[in-house]
Design an enzyme around this catalytic site. Structure first.
Site, short mmCIF file in Angstrom:
data_model
loop_
_atom_site.label_atom_id
_atom_site.label_comp_id
_atom_site.label_asym_id
_atom_site.label_seq_id
_atom_site.Cartn_x
_atom_site.Cartn_y
_atom_site.Cartn_z
CG PHE A 94 -1.87 1.25 1.12
CD1 PHE A 94 -3.04 1.18 0.38
CD2 PHE A 94 -1.53 2.46 1.70
CE1 PHE A 94 -3.87 2.28 0.25
CE2 PHE A 94 -2.36 3.57 1.58
CZ PHE A 94 -3.53 3.49 0.85
CG ASP A 108 5.54 4.18 1.87
OD1 ASP A 108 5.51 4.90 2.89
OD2 ASP A 108 4.57 4.05 1.10
CE LYS A 120 -1.24 6.97 6.74
NZ LYS A 120 -0.91 5.82 5.89
C1 LIG Z 1 -1.08 5.99 4.39
C2 LIG Z 1 0.02 5.49 3.55
C3 LIG Z 1 0.31 6.08 2.31
C4 LIG Z 1 -0.54 7.17 1.70
O1 LIG Z 1 -0.58 8.35 2.44
P1 LIG Z 1 -1.71 9.44 2.14
O2 LIG Z 1 -1.35 10.59 3.02
O3 LIG Z 1 -3.02 8.82 2.49
O4 LIG Z 1 -1.62 9.77 0.69
C5 LIG Z 1 1.40 5.61 1.61
N1 LIG Z 1 2.16 4.61 2.09
C6 LIG Z 1 1.92 4.02 3.27
C7 LIG Z 1 2.81 2.93 3.75
C8 LIG Z 1 0.82 4.42 4.03
O5 LIG Z 1 0.56 3.80 5.19
#
Ligand SMILES: *Cc1c(COP(=O)(O)O)cnc(C)c1O
Length: 401
Positions: free
Chosen positions: A137, A222, A251
């Protein structure tokens, strides 16, 4: 009409919220419109790691609100440099590119990796490949969902860009096999969050780093969800003593207040960007910068990674010791915990609804996993009172069957 019905009438149905109307938050708690208090074990998918309305973040934000908020990066501002310097120093990266949402920072990483492949590595025009993992994700843009393996994320949204190749998560042999002379980068989550809190085998990232270095491929992690202490280290990569070639943060970087994200990288990667190549109207604005700076500072000063480590072990052990027949597996690291529910006996949604009725908020990921990711500022006392409730809820669900 009540506000839930009104929201359902006017808002796109791209979420299915639990039926609770939140109006206030403070620390680990939120309150609904009837004054009922809940422990927030969701932390907005880890965006609220510092708890709701942390006083230091509130003062940083409000002080900046009286000075300057947004001017775009057409000009220098006095708050961006300290923020990026701190982020680079803490992560061991050379340079940062500020964006807002996580998905934007992932897109930035993809652009950087591709351009680095053409300008530095020498990949032929339009041939660059990026390797990603099954069950990943990384956000919701067209490019990103294009390399998702979750059918629902893609259904009805094609066509998608080329240049991505998926391999199983946690499989270093698959990584080595997938690499070609055109491979620019391997993009990976140190722990798959939305994928169901999936922890790879020990030493996975270290081995990935060795393979990437051997083949001149960028390792891009990520850490939007796993970063800033969530897994018990400042970055989840630190568990493997890995400094990746690219790091994506978001986040919790926004202190639970704003959308603040960064792509950080080595100088030779970041230097592929020249003025006009890429940008963001809001990225790096003074308001975001002070919040990001303070969020980083707080994480370090309050030793939130250590807290996540200690509380997380206690949390996971308690869940395991419950020996509930409803629970198939407890997994995670630090305060990123997934509880796999036996789908034959119950469902994650049912557990979340029962928890909500008893004052604990969290949400399922997929059908069978209940996520527990409380703010990292949670005290032992707060956690223990929540654990008593969690035990009781599981007991009563067991008896109901
Ligand atoms: C939440 C998340 C995203 C996307 O972030 P947004 O601010 O919702 O665009 C990307 N990568 C990971 C691992 C995430 O948990």
């Amino acid at each position: 009409m009540n506000l839930i019905d009104t929201e359902n009438l006017y808002c796109a149905h791209n979420y299915l919220p639990l039926p609770v109307m939140l109006v206030r938050g403070r620390g680990v708690y939120v309150w609904d419109d009837k004054g009922k208090r809940y422990f927030d074990m969701m932390s907005a998918y880890s965006a609220v790691s510092h708890g709701h309305l942390h006083p230091r973040l509130v003062s940083a934000l409000t002080a900046q609100l009286t000075q300057l908020t947004v001017v775009s990066r057409a000009f220098y501002t006095d708050k961006l440099a300290p923020f990026l310097q701190k982020a680079c120093e803490l992560s061991g990266q050379d340079k940062a590119l500020p964006m807002n949402t996580g998905a934007e920072a992932v897109e930035t990483a993809i652009k950087a990796a591709r351009k680095w492949a053409y300008k530095v590595k020498g990949v032929a025009a339009d041939k660059a490949e990026i390797i990603t993992c099954n069950n990943n994700f990384h956000g919701r843009t067209i490019t990103i969902i294009g390399f998702s393996t979750e059918q629902q994320y893609k259904d009805g949204f094609g066509p998608f860009p080329n240049g991505f190749k998926n391999i199983p998560f946690g499989d270093t042999d698959a990584l080595e096999t997938a690499i070609t002379e055109n491979t620019a980068a391997f993009l990976v989550e140190p722990i798959q969050g939305e994928g169901g809190i999936i922890v790879p085998p020990d030493g996975y990232l270290k081995k990935c780093q060795e393979i990437c270095q051997k083949h001149n491929v960028l390792l891009i992690c990520d850490e939007i969800q796993t970063g800033l202490g969530r897994t018990g280290k400042l970055f989840a990569c630190d568990h493997d003593n890995v400094t990746p070639d690219g790091l994506i943060l978001g986040k919790a970087l926004g202190g639970g207040m704003l959308a603040v994200s960064l792509f950080l990288s080595r100088k030779d990667v970041m230097d592929v960007f020249t003025p006009g190549d890429h940008g963001s109207t809001f990225g790096g604005n003074p308001l975001s910068s002070v919040v990001g700076f303070e969020a980083l500072k707080l994480t370090v000063e309050k030793q939130l990674p250590d807290a996540a480590n200690t509380l997380g072990e206690h949390f996971m052990q308690t869940l395991k010791d419950m020996n509930s027949p409803l629970i198939k597996e407890v997994r995670g690291r630090g305060l990123l915990i997934g509880v796999e529910i036996d789908g034959e006996l119950s469902s994650a949604r049912k557990v979340c609804e029962a928890l909500m009725n008893n004052g604990i908020l969290t949400k399922e990921t997929h059908e069978t996993v209940v996520r527990f990711a409380p703010p990292l500022v949670t005290t032992k006392g707060e956690l223990d009172s929540a654990l008593i409730i969690i035990k009781r809820v599981f007991k009563s669900l067991e008896e109901e069957r």
